[in-house]
Design a protein around this motif. Sequence first.
Motif, mmCIF file in Angstrom:
data_model
loop_
_atom_site.group_PDB
_atom_site.id
_atom_site.type_symbol
_atom_site.label_atom_id
_atom_site.label_comp_id
_atom_site.label_asym_id
_atom_site.label_seq_id
_atom_site.Cartn_x
_atom_site.Cartn_y
_atom_site.Cartn_z
ATOM 1 N N TRP A 1 0.832 -1.199 0.000
ATOM 2 C CA TRP A 1 0.000 0.000 0.000
ATOM 3 C C TRP A 1 0.869 1.252 0.000
ATOM 4 C CZ3 TRP A 1 -0.707 4.234 3.137
ATOM 5 C CH2 TRP A 1 -1.877 4.983 2.951
ATOM 6 N N CYS A 2 1.929 1.264 0.807
ATOM 7 C CA CYS A 2 2.805 2.442 0.898
ATOM 8 C C CYS A 2 3.503 2.735 -0.420
ATOM 9 C CB CYS A 2 3.849 2.235 2.002
ATOM 10 S SG CYS A 2 3.186 2.328 3.678
ATOM 11 N N GLN A 3 3.855 1.694 -1.146
ATOM 12 C CA GLN A 3 4.557 1.898 -2.417
ATOM 13 C C GLN A 3 3.716 2.704 -3.398
ATOM 14 O OE1 GLN A 3 5.456 -2.086 -3.623
ATOM 15 N NE2 GLN A 3 6.998 -2.395 -2.026
ATOM 16 N N TYR A 4 2.397 2.702 -3.224
ATOM 17 C CA TYR A 4 1.504 3.431 -4.121
ATOM 18 C C TYR A 4 0.849 4.647 -3.470
ATOM 19 C CZ TYR A 4 1.833 -0.456 -7.400
ATOM 20 O OH TYR A 4 2.310 -1.389 -8.279
ATOM 21 N N ASN A 5 0.779 4.682 -2.133
ATOM 22 C CA ASN A 5 -0.036 5.703 -1.481
ATOM 23 C C ASN A 5 0.689 6.590 -0.485
ATOM 24 O OD1 ASN A 5 -3.031 5.032 -2.310
ATOM 25 N ND2 ASN A 5 -2.002 3.081 -1.937
ATOM 26 N N ALA A 6 1.914 6.247 -0.085
ATOM 27 C CA ALA A 6 2.661 7.105 0.826
ATOM 28 C C ALA A 6 3.041 8.400 0.111
ATOM 29 C CB ALA A 6 3.901 6.382 1.337
ATOM 30 N N LYS A 7 3.544 9.381 0.865
ATOM 31 C CA LYS A 7 3.973 10.639 0.268
ATOM 32 C C LYS A 7 5.067 10.389 -0.744
ATOM 33 C CE LYS A 7 4.661 15.027 -0.432
ATOM 34 N NZ LYS A 7 3.721 15.796 -1.269
ATOM 35 N N GLU A 8 4.884 10.857 -1.978
ATOM 36 C CA GLU A 8 5.848 10.616 -3.054
ATOM 37 C C GLU A 8 7.135 11.401 -2.820
ATOM 38 O OE1 GLU A 8 3.586 14.257 -4.225
ATOM 39 O OE2 GLU A 8 3.062 12.303 -3.373
ATOM 40 N N PHE A 9 8.242 10.897 -3.387
ATOM 41 C CA PHE A 9 9.505 11.633 -3.358
ATOM 42 C C PHE A 9 9.673 12.331 -4.698
ATOM 43 C CE2 PHE A 9 14.018 12.040 -4.417
ATOM 44 C CZ PHE A 9 14.469 12.767 -3.328
ATOM 45 N N SER A 10 9.873 13.660 -4.656
ATOM 46 C CA SER A 10 10.090 14.446 -5.872
ATOM 47 C C SER A 10 11.555 14.826 -5.984
ATOM 48 C CB SER A 10 9.241 15.717 -5.847
ATOM 49 O OG SER A 10 9.626 16.590 -6.903
ATOM 50 N N HIS B 1 9.108 2.658 1.910
ATOM 51 C CA HIS B 1 8.373 2.301 0.693
ATOM 52 C C HIS B 1 7.471 3.472 0.329
ATOM 53 C CE1 HIS B 1 9.452 -2.020 0.612
ATOM 54 N NE2 HIS B 1 9.533 -1.863 1.931
ATOM 55 N N ALA B 2 7.595 3.978 -0.888
ATOM 56 C CA ALA B 2 6.827 5.150 -1.325
ATOM 57 C C ALA B 2 6.956 5.296 -2.838
ATOM 58 C CB ALA B 2 7.324 6.416 -0.625
ATOM 59 N N PRO B 3 6.115 6.115 -3.472
ATOM 60 C CA PRO B 3 6.249 6.356 -4.919
ATOM 61 C C PRO B 3 7.373 7.358 -5.214
ATOM 62 C CG PRO B 3 3.989 6.751 -4.154
ATOM 63 C CD PRO B 3 4.865 6.708 -2.946
ATOM 64 N N LEU B 4 7.989 7.198 -6.370
ATOM 65 C CA LEU B 4 8.927 8.170 -6.931
ATOM 66 C C LEU B 4 8.181 8.962 -7.992
ATOM 67 C CD1 LEU B 4 11.839 9.292 -7.640
ATOM 68 C CD2 LEU B 4 11.964 7.407 -9.297
ATOM 69 N N GLN B 5 8.255 10.291 -7.918
ATOM 70 C CA GLN B 5 7.621 11.136 -8.933
ATOM 71 C C GLN B 5 8.595 11.393 -10.070
ATOM 72 O OE1 GLN B 5 6.352 15.032 -7.593
ATOM 73 N NE2 GLN B 5 6.428 15.805 -9.697
ATOM 74 N N LEU B 6 8.096 11.343 -11.315
ATOM 75 C CA LEU B 6 8.917 11.588 -12.496
ATOM 76 C C LEU B 6 8.357 12.756 -13.296
ATOM 77 C CD1 LEU B 6 9.545 7.959 -13.826
ATOM 78 C CD2 LEU B 6 11.102 9.363 -12.479
ATOM 79 N N SER B 7 9.248 13.597 -13.798
ATOM 80 C CA SER B 7 8.847 14.678 -14.704
ATOM 81 C C SER B 7 8.548 14.102 -16.084
ATOM 82 C CB SER B 7 9.979 15.709 -14.814
ATOM 83 O OG SER B 7 11.101 15.125 -15.464
ATOM 84 N N VAL C 1 18.217 1.580 -8.769
ATOM 85 C CA VAL C 1 18.361 2.810 -9.553
ATOM 86 C C VAL C 1 18.821 3.946 -8.650
ATOM 87 C CG1 VAL C 1 17.089 4.564 -10.868
ATOM 88 C CG2 VAL C 1 16.629 2.139 -11.254
ATOM 89 N N VAL C 2 19.686 4.802 -9.194
ATOM 90 C CA VAL C 2 20.025 6.075 -8.561
ATOM 91 C C VAL C 2 19.560 7.184 -9.489
ATOM 92 C CG1 VAL C 2 21.886 7.630 -7.880
ATOM 93 C CG2 VAL C 2 21.973 5.235 -7.203
ATOM 94 N N ILE C 3 18.871 8.172 -8.930
ATOM 95 C CA ILE C 3 18.412 9.314 -9.721
ATOM 96 C C ILE C 3 18.934 10.589 -9.090
ATOM 97 C CG2 ILE C 3 16.187 9.301 -8.489
ATOM 98 C CD1 ILE C 3 14.923 10.490 -11.063
ATOM 99 N N ILE C 4 19.547 11.442 -9.923
ATOM 100 C CA ILE C 4 20.088 12.734 -9.482
ATOM 101 C C ILE C 4 19.279 13.810 -10.190
ATOM 102 C CG2 ILE C 4 22.139 14.189 -9.326
ATOM 103 C CD1 ILE C 4 23.812 11.630 -9.719
ATOM 104 N N GLY C 5 18.450 14.528 -9.430
ATOM 105 C CA GLY C 5 17.522 15.481 -10.022
ATOM 106 C C GLY C 5 17.853 16.912 -9.676
ATOM 107 N N GLY C 6 17.033 17.827 -10.191
ATOM 108 C CA GLY C 6 17.238 19.249 -9.929
ATOM 109 C C GLY C 6 16.238 20.097 -10.674
ATOM 110 N N GLN C 7 16.548 21.380 -10.793
ATOM 111 C CA GLN C 7 15.617 22.355 -11.352
ATOM 112 C C GLN C 7 15.304 22.108 -12.818
ATOM 113 O OE1 GLN C 7 16.944 26.402 -10.895
ATOM 114 N NE2 GLN C 7 14.873 27.197 -10.831
ATOM 115 N N SER C 8 16.242 21.534 -13.556
ATOM 116 C CA SER C 8 16.008 21.299 -14.988
ATOM 117 C C SER C 8 14.941 20.247 -15.236
ATOM 118 C CB SER C 8 17.313 20.857 -15.669
ATOM 119 O OG SER C 8 17.664 19.536 -15.280
ATOM 120 N N ARG C 9 14.661 19.393 -14.217
ATOM 121 C CA ARG C 9 13.685 18.302 -14.335
ATOM 122 C C ARG C 9 14.085 17.285 -15.391
ATOM 123 N NH1 ARG C 9 9.162 19.924 -11.549
ATOM 124 N NH2 ARG C 9 7.774 18.464 -12.590
ATOM 125 N N ASN C 10 15.354 17.274 -15.727
ATOM 126 C CA ASN C 10 15.899 16.318 -16.690
ATOM 127 C C ASN C 10 17.047 15.604 -15.987
ATOM 128 O OD1 ASN C 10 16.514 14.872 -18.950
ATOM 129 N ND2 ASN C 10 17.099 16.622 -20.212
#
Length: 486
Positions: free
Chosen positions: A243-252, A307-313, A328-337
Amino acid sequence: MYILTRDQYERQDGFESGYEVAGDYTSIATELQDECEADNRVLYPVHIESDVYHEEGPATLINWFRKFTEDYLDVPFHTCKLFFSGNRSIHVHVPRLVSGEDQRKQLKELAERFCTEEEAELDCGLYYAKRMFRLPGVEHSKRTLPKVKIQPEWDHERIVREASTTASETPESYEAVLRRVFATQPSLTIDAPQTSLDPPHDLFRVFDSDETVLELETGEQSIETPLIEQQEYPENQAEVIRWCQYNAKEFSPYALAKGNSRSVAALKVKGGAFTRDNVRNGATLVPAYFYGARGCAGEKFTKEDEHAPLQLSGHDSEKWDYEAGDDVVIIGGQSRNSRIFRVESRQATVVGHALTGDDASRQAALDFLEDEGYEVGEAGTSEKGELSKTVGPRKRAGHSPSVQVPHTEAAVLQQQAEQDGIETLSHMERWRVACRVLNWGWEPAWEWFENQFEGNFDSDITREQFQSVIKTYPDDYDHVEVPSKT
């Protein structure tokens, strides 16, 4: 462009001025326009406009236009014509059309979605039927400066100087503008010797409809919302993790990004992408287990063994090709790319540990990844107290890039181009390779692309794309000297 029937053409041709109509209309033109719109016999030229020129500056607007045309419309930006409006706007004439009212509305929805996902400010009111659009050469009433053609690399001073000094000829009609936008590209037109019509009547017949008319997808979500999504926290504790993987607070990876601040997250993918209506206007989400994650603002948006969702641009969701079980490792920022890497479980665990606890440090995580051979870039984290060292020497300009054992996706794409031909890569994949090879300097990167394309090498397009990379990640390429154009 309204496609009249023979009867409609003869009706309007019988009027002397066009205003002798009776009934609800004051002009035969408006009446015919409404009839064509109702029957979907209308083609709308694609334009882009932003009215925040003075607030954001030309470079920001050009970056928005480039992303919208290439990533959302799939149209090469270098084929578009750019104009300064004479006051507070830049206009883009895209060499494409949309057909009918449904596609016009879809174009508007696409522009609105782009603004939401990219935090851009396009004038979406442009995409209404019968919208007026200033012709080149026409002066703006508030500034007395004409609408003039510009180049994407020009700064504000050059643009204003061009508008103030250039004698711009106003075309006789909008048909002449369209002809210049489309006919300058032979791939978009066809020979039409069978017609004896003179301009402007032959304009529609010379367009290659297969190449010029966009087919935009509907705005309906193509990703199904999983059945696991519930409103209430499950009573059965065995269901909580799922449930948390789909409904917990997402990480942006993009929230509260300012300046050069970046986020870092190490996670294990737990399922396919999905959407929720109440989250970020239906943004793409991925169910995940987070070894550790720290957002752009440090302690805010932090995950540790959760356990939580990852948000994607929009950018990141298009290149997302990871499956359940992938680390997976994701390095994000203002560019959203973002920079996204598939890593080993050991590496994900180490990165997650570096991002959590009392000594949490995004820079330590980035240093470890760089030690492991991943290209993490060189933008700062703006987090006080973090390690500031750079592991290993900077890549030397002039050193020819080559791939032995590829550690990153860009390296894999470079190897694919060298072995199978660069034509096997998409436009965005070539752009990602350019991000990689430019680390070695302008000339080695230029030589690499020239060798791959051989006789099909286009210096103008290559220069434009290189400059796009450098403008998008200026801190990563501050060692690259851009040669003057000869």
